[in-house]
Design a protein around this motif. Structure first.
Motif, PDB file in Angstrom:
ATOM      1  N   GLU A 301      10.716   2.467   5.371  1.00  0.00           N
ATOM      2  CA  GLU A 301       9.468   2.178   4.680  1.00  0.00           C
ATOM      3  C   GLU A 301       9.687   1.228   3.496  1.00  0.00           C
ATOM      4  O   GLU A 301       8.877   0.335   3.242  1.00  0.00           O
ATOM      5  N   ASN A 302      10.779   1.435   2.755  1.00  0.00           N
ATOM      6  CA  ASN A 302      11.116   0.542   1.647  1.00  0.00           C
ATOM      7  C   ASN A 302      11.248  -0.902   2.137  1.00  0.00           C
ATOM      8  O   ASN A 302      10.705  -1.833   1.523  1.00  0.00           O
ATOM      9  N   TYR A 304      10.103  -2.251   4.894  1.00  0.00           N
ATOM     10  CA  TYR A 304       8.801  -2.761   5.338  1.00  0.00           C
ATOM     11  C   TYR A 304       7.962  -3.204   4.140  1.00  0.00           C
ATOM     12  O   TYR A 304       7.383  -4.295   4.137  1.00  0.00           O
ATOM     13  N   ASN A 305       7.898  -2.370   3.105  1.00  0.00           N
ATOM     14  CA  ASN A 305       7.102  -2.705   1.915  1.00  0.00           C
ATOM     15  C   ASN A 305       7.601  -3.990   1.255  1.00  0.00           C
ATOM     16  O   ASN A 305       6.804  -4.817   0.791  1.00  0.00           O
ATOM     17  N   GLU A 306       8.917  -4.156   1.206  1.00  0.00           N
ATOM     18  CA  GLU A 306       9.471  -5.374   0.611  1.00  0.00           C
ATOM     19  C   GLU A 306       9.123  -6.594   1.449  1.00  0.00           C
ATOM     20  O   GLU A 306       8.832  -7.670   0.909  1.00  0.00           O
ATOM     21  N   MET A 309       5.482  -7.368   0.669  1.00  0.00           N
ATOM     22  CA  MET A 309       5.298  -7.860  -0.697  1.00  0.00           C
ATOM     23  C   MET A 309       5.779  -9.301  -0.847  1.00  0.00           C
ATOM     24  O   MET A 309       5.085 -10.147  -1.415  1.00  0.00           O
ATOM     25  N   ALA A 368      -1.259  -6.449  -0.892  1.00  0.00           N
ATOM     26  CA  ALA A 368       0.054  -5.876  -0.580  1.00  0.00           C
ATOM     27  C   ALA A 368       0.047  -4.365  -0.765  1.00  0.00           C
ATOM     28  O   ALA A 368       0.569  -3.622   0.076  1.00  0.00           O
ATOM     29  N   MET A 369      -0.564  -3.902  -1.859  1.00  0.00           N
ATOM     30  CA  MET A 369      -0.592  -2.456  -2.120  1.00  0.00           C
ATOM     31  C   MET A 369      -1.338  -1.698  -1.028  1.00  0.00           C
ATOM     32  O   MET A 369      -0.967  -0.589  -0.656  1.00  0.00           O
ATOM     33  N   PHE A 372       1.090  -1.277   1.874  1.00  0.00           N
ATOM     34  CA  PHE A 372       2.313  -0.506   1.669  1.00  0.00           C
ATOM     35  C   PHE A 372       2.239   0.835   2.399  1.00  0.00           C
ATOM     36  O   PHE A 372       1.169   1.375   2.629  1.00  0.00           O
ATOM     37  N   MET A 373       3.409   1.348   2.709  1.00  0.00           N
ATOM     38  CA  MET A 373       3.516   2.613   3.431  1.00  0.00           C
ATOM     39  C   MET A 373       4.351   3.595   2.619  1.00  0.00           C
ATOM     40  O   MET A 373       5.418   3.235   2.105  1.00  0.00           O
ATOM     41  N   ASP A 374       3.863   4.825   2.476  1.00  0.00           N
ATOM     42  CA  ASP A 374       4.636   5.855   1.798  1.00  0.00           C
ATOM     43  C   ASP A 374       5.818   6.266   2.653  1.00  0.00           C
ATOM     44  O   ASP A 374       5.769   6.162   3.891  1.00  0.00           O
ATOM     45  N   GLU A 375       6.875   6.712   1.990  1.00  0.00           N
ATOM     46  CA  GLU A 375       8.051   7.167   2.738  1.00  0.00           C
ATOM     47  C   GLU A 375       7.707   8.413   3.542  1.00  0.00           C
ATOM     48  O   GLU A 375       6.931   9.268   3.108  1.00  0.00           O
TER      49      GLU A 375
END
Length: 376
Positions: A301-302, A304-306, A309, A368-369, A372-375
């Protein structure tokens, strides 16, 4: 290809808006450079032998390094890393440091790109920011470095300050264009916690940032740079053809990099780590052969979020194939949450990439927010 970032944490004086790690006392500079040389040895295997395409001296104010310090750093880097002969080597500099003697030292060194902290060509703005240079020095230093043969130049500009009129912002942009600067990095004034600016605003000694005015300045920036032939290739960055920042572009594209110096960050594709932002503790630890850093192993998830972003901020966008590679659940989440922004015209899909439109660039962080996906 990978990059190296060196953080030089010293400045002549503190800008009111800055929350980067630095010291205005230079008494530890010699000791810190010695520690930096030792850290290069200790971290020589971090990038696992990847060829180095870019080297970036940031800060702080790297132009405070003298000729011998720069020479020692380059020799140590050459000794322990495979640096590409055509590597982009950038050094951040303040206008007040760029006198003819210093420019010649930089020209004789491996540095081939200068990033100059102009911020504004207005005396009033510079005083508000507590910059160490004046408007006259801003113009003079650019003329001097160009005369010395530095073609690969970028300057920083800040918009949205309470002291900056719309006309002055347009004048800042036009002056940059008239000076034939190939690359502009333009940032909205941000009030960071515990900075002097934050204190002044809370005490009523400075006006707060007007978000609507800052948004207007950004729209003017996009229009004027486009008319002058600049490519808006990242939210805050504008370049003429062939003059993109290779170092920062590699950050946005997920390349690996090693950060050296107190407060510097490193990324190897699976984890991120950052050195403790404390000069005396950094020097003491390195002196004992120890690395003082915190580390975060990055989850799916981290990562993916990066990707979201960084990708959304660029003209290359977010590649659908990279989203698919994370798995069907993340793809479903992405498609569901990006749909409203595509329907509103803030995001478009082009050749399998999801890219912000001009209206979307005004709300890049919000989009972007939402993605985002939570872990798990």
């Amino acid at each position: 290809m990978a990059g190296i970032y060196l953080h030089i944490p010293f400045c002549k004086q503190a800008c009111h808006y800055c929350n980067f790690h630095f010291s205005t006392s230079l008494k530890l500079k010699t000791s810190l450079v010695e520690a930096l040389l030792k850290e290069i040895e200790l971290q020589k295997d971090y990038l696992q032998g990847q060829k180095i395409e870019t080297v970036y001296f940031g800060g702080g104010t790297p132009s405070l390094l003298d000729e011998n310090e720069l020479d020692a750093i380059f020799k140590k880097l050459d000794l322990h890393f495979d640096i590409h002969p055509d590597a982009e080597i950038t050094l951040e500099a303040n206008p007040d440091d760029l006198k003819p003697d210093k420019i010649q030292i930089l020209k004789d060194s491996p540095v081939n790109r200068l990033s100059i902290g102009i911020q504004s060509f207005s005396e009033e703005d510079l005083k508000f920011m507590n910059r160490a240079h004046n408007a006259k020095e801003a113009i003079e230093c650019l003329e001097l470095v160009k005369k010395a043969g530095f073609d690969n130049l970028t300057i920083d500009l800040i918009y949205g300050t309470p002291t900056m009129s719309d006309a002055q912002w347009e004048e800042n942009i036009q002056t940059s264009i008239d000076l034939d600067i190939n690359h502009l990095s333009c940032y909205c004034l941000t009030v960071e916690p515990q900075t002097a600016l934050d204190h002044f605003i809370k005490k009523g000694k400075a006006e707060p940032v007007d978000d609507a005015n800052a948004a207007y300045h950004f729209q003017v920036l996009m229009e004027k740079t486009a008319q002058a032939g600049y490519e808006h290739y990242e939210i805050s960055n504008f370049a003429k053809q062939g003059w993109h920042s290779r170092h920062n572009s590699n950050y946005w594209k997920g390349a690996h990099y090693l950060g050296l110096g107190p407060g510097a960050h490193s990324f190897n594709g699976t984890s991120r780590q950052w050195n403790l932002p404390n000069n005396p503790k950094y020097i003491a630890a390195i002196g004992k052969g120890e690395l003082l850093f915190e580390k975060e192993d990055l989850s799916r998830e981290n990562l993916y979020n990066e990707l979201v972003m960084t990708g959304l901020r660029t003209i290359w966008g977010v590649e659908k194939e990279k989203i698919i590679a994370f798995g069907p659940d993340i793809l479903e989440h992405f498609q569901k949450n990006i749909h409203p922004f595509m329907a509103s015209g803030d995001v478009k899909e082009q050749e399998g990439n999801f890219i912000l439109t001009p209206s979307g660039k005004l709300m890049a962080d919000r989009i972007a927010m939402e993605l985002f996906m939570d872990e798990a």
